[in-house]
Design an enzyme around this catalytic site. Sequence first.
Site, short mmCIF file in Angstrom:
data_model
loop_
_atom_site.label_atom_id
_atom_site.label_comp_id
_atom_site.label_asym_id
_atom_site.label_seq_id
_atom_site.Cartn_x
_atom_site.Cartn_y
_atom_site.Cartn_z
N HIS A 168 0.86 -1.19 0.00
CA HIS A 168 0.00 0.00 0.00
C HIS A 168 0.90 1.24 0.00
CE1 HIS A 168 -3.69 -2.33 0.86
NE2 HIS A 168 -2.89 -3.10 1.56
N ASP A 179 2.21 -7.01 2.72
CA ASP A 179 1.01 -6.23 3.07
C ASP A 179 1.44 -4.95 3.79
OD1 ASP A 179 -1.58 -5.34 3.35
OD2 ASP A 179 -2.22 -6.92 4.73
N ASN A 220 -5.37 -7.02 9.54
CA ASN A 220 -6.51 -7.69 8.92
C ASN A 220 -6.03 -8.49 7.73
OD1 ASN A 220 -8.97 -8.48 7.97
ND2 ASN A 220 -9.75 -6.43 7.55
N ASN A 247 -6.42 0.74 -3.09
CA ASN A 247 -7.31 1.39 -2.11
C ASN A 247 -6.77 2.74 -1.67
OD1 ASN A 247 -5.23 0.19 -0.67
ND2 ASN A 247 -6.47 -0.23 1.13
N HIS A 295 0.46 3.53 8.51
CA HIS A 295 -0.51 4.41 9.19
C HIS A 295 0.26 5.38 10.06
CE1 HIS A 295 -4.09 2.28 7.93
NE2 HIS A 295 -3.56 1.13 8.31
ZN LIG Z 1 -6.05 -7.09 2.66
#
Ligand SMILES: [Zn+2]
Length: 434
Positions: free
Chosen positions: A71, A314, A287, A103, A318
């Site tokens: 991400h 992953d 998650n 996302n 944050h």
């Molecule tokens: Zn995921």
Amino acid sequence: MPHPSSAISPASVFIRGGRIIDPASGRDEIGDLLVENGVISASTAAPGGDLPVIDAKGLIVSPGLIDMHVHLREPGGSQKETIATGTRAAAAGGFTSVLAMPNTTPPADGPNTIALMRQRAAETAHVNVFVSGCITVGMKGEQLAPIGSLYKAGVVALTDDGHCVQNNELMRRALDYARMFDLLTLDHCQDYNLSAGGVMHEGYWSTVLGLPGWPRIAEDMIVARNILLSQLTGARIHVQHLSSADSVRLVRDAKSRGVKISAEAMPHHLALTDASIEGYDTRFKMNPPLREKSDQDALFAGLADGTIEILASDHAPHASYEKEVEFADAPFGIVGLETELGLFQKLLINDGVLDWPSMLRKLTINPARLLGLDRGTLAPGAPGDVTVIDPDHAWKVDSSHFESLSHNTPFDGWELPGRATHTIVSGTVVWSLN
Ligand SMILES: [Zn+2]
């Protein structure tokens, strides 16, 4: 063949005397490697001139590592990460290519956002960036994204990661489209009704801590759904971040029957269990959630027998103010790019689960093949992406030194056995230790 977006120009470099491991060809020998004008050369003759030389004695020379679950948060999340800082973290972790999850804000559900991300990467990225596009508009799970336009805009995979399409009929149609373009569909497997309100694994510790549970069955149910839909449509599905023993068993069984399903495991699910949450520390909130020893054992077995062919991070940055709240209110996820290689070495190689070639395969040629990239190998003519690894460079994780903009890791203070010393993209050394 899809082209990456990056700001790196082709260059040349000579890597001398390393243990060259190329899982794609089965090569594992001491030797020299030449990257010439951005491409792996067939020649190993030491060139003249002022070519940069890396002394790799005692080091491993691997195809550039690929992380297919990252991400980068740009556009829309620059307080957490940007393409520049996230790819700098990737380089520091030994990764030459990343697959960016869609996302973002706005979500990458149309060709304009994909074009913006690719443009930003072409201007600012330190490593190759490949992009994925959403399965549904706004990741809302209601209406299909324009999959043909996303494909034309250059996505190499589809996913609503962070979300999961609950409507099975919609997912079936998405897979029909994905198959037309031979695009891999990645799925974050989570049944929303079964996991409603859950913030940690449902088990002994959720009861003790009084926190709502996110049970394994919520993952298993969607993994089973995906296996059935892949059988029906013939589309390739990749189940992301497996955390549950039964999910591993389902994937193993489906593969043995020839279903086009693949799977990945993350370092945190291998390293930690739900008992870590005893102090309500939000750095342990992710998650899918950390589960139990029996799940870890199943993940290790799945990695050992090839059921799980991908390792990835992953990487989910944050800001600290977002994580410094009550456990139930904190966002899910941890950063991972700068610690994963050392964690995988510790947990998989040093503990005897895999050897170097079989572990590097899951970080190089396997993701390249799944995504249709011309990378992940040191074969002559391949792009000159190389990672040099010192398996004996012990170090201690200190998140205050991370290149990532975010520092949300549960691994601060951990002693790791090795790390990348040089990250080389198209022959350019984009990062080196010291
Ligand atoms: Zn995921």
